[in-house]
Motif scaffolding. Structure first.
Motif, PDB file in Angstrom:
ATOM      1  N   GLY A  41       0.780  -1.232   0.000  1.00 55.75           N
ATOM      2  CA  GLY A  41       0.000   0.000   0.000  1.00 55.75           C
ATOM      3  C   GLY A  41       0.808   1.276   0.000  1.00 55.75           C
ATOM      4  O   GLY A  41       0.238   2.366   0.153  1.00 55.75           O
ATOM      5  N   LYS A  42       2.123   1.184  -0.201  1.00 56.11           N
ATOM      6  CA  LYS A  42       2.970   2.377  -0.125  1.00 56.11           C
ATOM      7  C   LYS A  42       2.603   3.399  -1.201  1.00 56.11           C
ATOM      8  O   LYS A  42       2.411   4.586  -0.916  1.00 56.11           O
ATOM      9  N   THR A  43       2.511   2.953  -2.449  1.00 58.65           N
ATOM     10  CA  THR A  43       2.184   3.865  -3.551  1.00 58.65           C
ATOM     11  C   THR A  43       0.751   4.353  -3.449  1.00 58.65           C
ATOM     12  O   THR A  43       0.461   5.526  -3.746  1.00 58.65           O
ATOM     13  N   THR A  44      -0.154   3.507  -3.003  1.00 60.17           N
ATOM     14  CA  THR A  44      -1.550   3.919  -2.802  1.00 60.17           C
ATOM     15  C   THR A  44      -1.632   5.038  -1.777  1.00 60.17           C
ATOM     16  O   THR A  44      -2.350   6.035  -1.972  1.00 60.17           O
ATOM     17  N   LEU A  45      -0.883   4.906  -0.688  1.00 63.25           N
ATOM     18  CA  LEU A  45      -0.837   5.958   0.331  1.00 63.25           C
ATOM     19  C   LEU A  45      -0.358   7.266  -0.278  1.00 63.25           C
ATOM     20  O   LEU A  45      -0.950   8.340  -0.048  1.00 63.25           O
ATOM     21  N   LEU A  46       0.698   7.198  -1.076  1.00 57.63           N
ATOM     22  CA  LEU A  46       1.253   8.389  -1.711  1.00 57.63           C
ATOM     23  C   LEU A  46       0.207   9.052  -2.614  1.00 57.63           C
ATOM     24  O   LEU A  46       0.014  10.276  -2.568  1.00 57.63           O
ATOM     25  N   LYS A  47      -0.476   8.249  -3.412  1.00 62.50           N
ATOM     26  CA  LYS A  47      -1.446   8.792  -4.374  1.00 62.50           C
ATOM     27  C   LYS A  47      -2.677   9.378  -3.697  1.00 62.50           C
ATOM     28  O   LYS A  47      -3.345  10.250  -4.276  1.00 62.50           O
ATOM     29  N   MET A  48      -2.999   8.937  -2.497  1.00 68.15           N
ATOM     30  CA  MET A  48      -4.136   9.527  -1.788  1.00 68.15           C
ATOM     31  C   MET A  48      -3.838  10.945  -1.319  1.00 68.15           C
ATOM     32  O   MET A  48      -4.756  11.748  -1.126  1.00 68.15           O
ATOM     33  N   ILE A  49      -2.542  11.272  -1.159  1.00 66.53           N
ATOM     34  CA  ILE A  49      -2.182  12.617  -0.714  1.00 66.53           C
ATOM     35  C   ILE A  49      -2.558  13.662  -1.751  1.00 66.53           C
ATOM     36  O   ILE A  49      -3.007  14.764  -1.405  1.00 66.53           O
ATOM     37  N   SER A  51      -4.806  13.036  -4.192  1.00 71.14           N
ATOM     38  CA  SER A  51      -6.141  12.667  -4.674  1.00 71.14           C
ATOM     39  C   SER A  51      -6.131  11.911  -6.013  1.00 71.14           C
ATOM     40  O   SER A  51      -7.140  11.882  -6.706  1.00 71.14           O
ATOM     41  N   LEU A  52      -4.996  11.283  -6.345  1.00 72.96           N
ATOM     42  CA  LEU A  52      -4.989  10.389  -7.502  1.00 72.96           C
ATOM     43  C   LEU A  52      -5.711   9.087  -7.173  1.00 72.96           C
ATOM     44  O   LEU A  52      -6.183   8.385  -8.058  1.00 72.96           O
ATOM     45  N   GLU A  53      -5.751   8.765  -5.877  1.00 68.27           N
ATOM     46  CA  GLU A  53      -6.559   7.664  -5.374  1.00 68.27           C
ATOM     47  C   GLU A  53      -7.484   8.216  -4.295  1.00 68.27           C
ATOM     48  O   GLU A  53      -7.077   9.087  -3.518  1.00 68.27           O
ATOM     49  N   LYS A  54      -8.708   7.712  -4.242  1.00 65.06           N
ATOM     50  CA  LYS A  54      -9.683   8.173  -3.255  1.00 65.06           C
ATOM     51  C   LYS A  54      -9.741   7.203  -2.082  1.00 65.06           C
ATOM     52  O   LYS A  54      -9.695   5.984  -2.271  1.00 65.06           O
ATOM     53  N   ASN A  71     -10.388  21.609  -4.642  1.00 65.55           N
ATOM     54  CA  ASN A  71     -10.464  21.399  -6.080  1.00 65.55           C
ATOM     55  C   ASN A  71      -9.198  20.643  -6.468  1.00 65.55           C
ATOM     56  O   ASN A  71      -8.092  21.052  -6.128  1.00 65.55           O
ATOM     57  N   GLU A  72      -9.354  19.514  -7.155  1.00 72.45           N
ATOM     58  CA  GLU A  72      -8.212  18.633  -7.394  1.00 72.45           C
ATOM     59  C   GLU A  72      -7.081  19.317  -8.155  1.00 72.45           C
ATOM     60  O   GLU A  72      -5.903  19.124  -7.845  1.00 72.45           O
ATOM     61  N   SER A  73      -7.414  20.123  -9.143  1.00 73.68           N
ATOM     62  CA  SER A  73      -6.355  20.788  -9.909  1.00 73.68           C
ATOM     63  C   SER A  73      -5.611  21.803  -9.040  1.00 73.68           C
ATOM     64  O   SER A  73      -4.382  21.965  -9.158  1.00 73.68           O
ATOM     65  N   GLU A  74      -6.327  22.473  -8.136  1.00 68.83           N
ATOM     66  CA  GLU A  74      -5.682  23.424  -7.234  1.00 68.83           C
ATOM     67  C   GLU A  74      -4.790  22.698  -6.226  1.00 68.83           C
ATOM     68  O   GLU A  74      -3.692  23.169  -5.909  1.00 68.83           O
ATOM     69  N   LEU A  75      -5.262  21.560  -5.736  1.00 69.34           N
ATOM     70  CA  LEU A  75      -4.458  20.766  -4.816  1.00 69.34           C
ATOM     71  C   LEU A  75      -3.151  20.325  -5.468  1.00 69.34           C
ATOM     72  O   LEU A  75      -2.073  20.429  -4.874  1.00 69.34           O
ATOM     73  N   ARG A  76      -3.236  19.859  -6.707  1.00 68.75           N
ATOM     74  CA  ARG A  76      -2.047  19.309  -7.377  1.00 68.75           C
ATOM     75  C   ARG A  76      -1.048  20.387  -7.776  1.00 68.75           C
ATOM     76  O   ARG A  76       0.124  20.086  -7.995  1.00 68.75           O
ATOM     77  N   LYS A  77      -1.506  21.645  -7.847  1.00 70.86           N
ATOM     78  CA  LYS A  77      -0.563  22.740  -8.075  1.00 70.86           C
ATOM     79  C   LYS A  77       0.346  22.936  -6.861  1.00 70.86           C
ATOM     80  O   LYS A  77       1.442  23.479  -6.972  1.00 70.86           O
ATOM     81  N   LEU A 159       5.956  14.648  -3.593  1.00 73.44           N
ATOM     82  CA  LEU A 159       5.763  13.207  -3.474  1.00 73.44           C
ATOM     83  C   LEU A 159       6.725  12.523  -4.447  1.00 73.44           C
ATOM     84  O   LEU A 159       6.825  12.922  -5.609  1.00 73.44           O
ATOM     85  N   MET A 160       7.411  11.480  -3.985  1.00 70.07           N
ATOM     86  CA  MET A 160       8.400  10.800  -4.820  1.00 70.07           C
ATOM     87  C   MET A 160       8.201   9.297  -4.699  1.00 70.07           C
ATOM     88  O   MET A 160       8.216   8.745  -3.593  1.00 70.07           O
TER      89      MET A 160
END
Length: 260
Positions: A41-49, A51-54, A71-77, A159-160
């Motif tokens: 679950g390491k990568t899943t945990l990373l992607k939830m930060i 919001s690539l995974e819910k 807003n997902e686009s604002e978060l990812r900025k 995130l890396m």
């Protein structure tokens, strides 16, 4: 101040539970490294930060807001993302790759050019690279460009995911040192997933050991030297941690055996 918080978070795919009731707090300026066996679950945990995974249940707070409020686009900025595959666009120049997110933010060509130059200088890359394409760069150079792109929008969090896995030993060490220095200089919060235990203990201010979708132990290097909190952590880390301890304390294996 905690800028990433997970509280009793679970994530499932169909009927398979990947993350199980996980809680984690990460403060601003920490360098968190995550290790564990494959499929934990390491990568899943990373992607939830970002919001690539819910999440399936629980609460996630990022930069002071519940993740549902973003807003997902604002978060990812506000979050840079670096992966082993790098993901540079082959049809774009290095300048265009670095400035891709900035172009989506309607920055001018001059602003993008200045930012690209600043980041290439920061990562000790030649300004001649601006007009080159990814295929013209080595693997190590491409990975540094990938990190430059992650820094372009001045993110609060990086995130890396296995960012050094495809590099040779020399390039890996050089890039690790650069990123460690940048993290300190700019007070970046970095969360890095790796299969390399020595890398995790070299870079992390705290190290997370995951098993079966949850956190078995989290702490500093010295915390792990002092105590293993579960049989899994002992089995997973014991041999590698001996060599790390020997290297850190400049002692022999025989001297270590006398200590323990």
């Amino acid at each position: 101040m905690n800028i990433i918080e997970f509280k009793n978070v679970s994530k499932s795919y169909s009927d398979k539970l990947i993350i199980k009731d996980l809680s984690l707090q990460i403060a601003e300026g920490e360098f968190i490294t995550i290790v564990g066996t494959s499929g934990n679950g390491k990568t899943t945990l990373l992607k939830m930060i970002n919001s690539l995974e819910k999440k399936t249940s629980g609460k996630i707070n990022i930069l002071g807001k519940q993740i549902e409020e973003w807003n997902e686009s604002e978060l990812r900025k506000k979050i840079g993302y670096v992966v082993q595959s790098i993901g540079l666009f082959p049809h774009l120049t290095i300048e265009e790759n670095i400035g891709y997110v900035l172009s989506l933010q309607n920055k001018t060509k001059n602003e993008i050019n200045n930012k690209a130059k600043e980041l290439l200088n920061l990562l000790n890359l030649s300004l001649d690279f601006l007009e080159k394409y990814p295929r013209e760069l080595s693997g190590g150079e491409q990975q540094r460009v990938g990190f430059a792109r992650a820094l372009a929008s001045d993110p609060k969090i990086i995130l890396m995911d296995e960012p050094f896995g495809a590099l040779d030993e020399k390039n890996r060490k050089n890039l690790q040192n650069q990123i460690k220095n940048l993290q300190k200089d700019f007070n970046l919060t970095i969360v890095l997933v790796t299969h390399d235990i020595e890398e995790a203990f070299e870079l992390g201010t705290r190290i997370v050991v995951m098993n079966n979708g949850n956190i078995e132990q989290i702490g500093t290097k010295e915390d792990y030297f002092n105590k293993f909190e579960s049989p899994f952590v002992k089995d997973f880390l014991s041999d590698k941690l001996k060599s790390i301890y020997i290297n850190d304390h400049k002692i022999s294996l025989e001297q270590l055996q006398e200590i323990i």
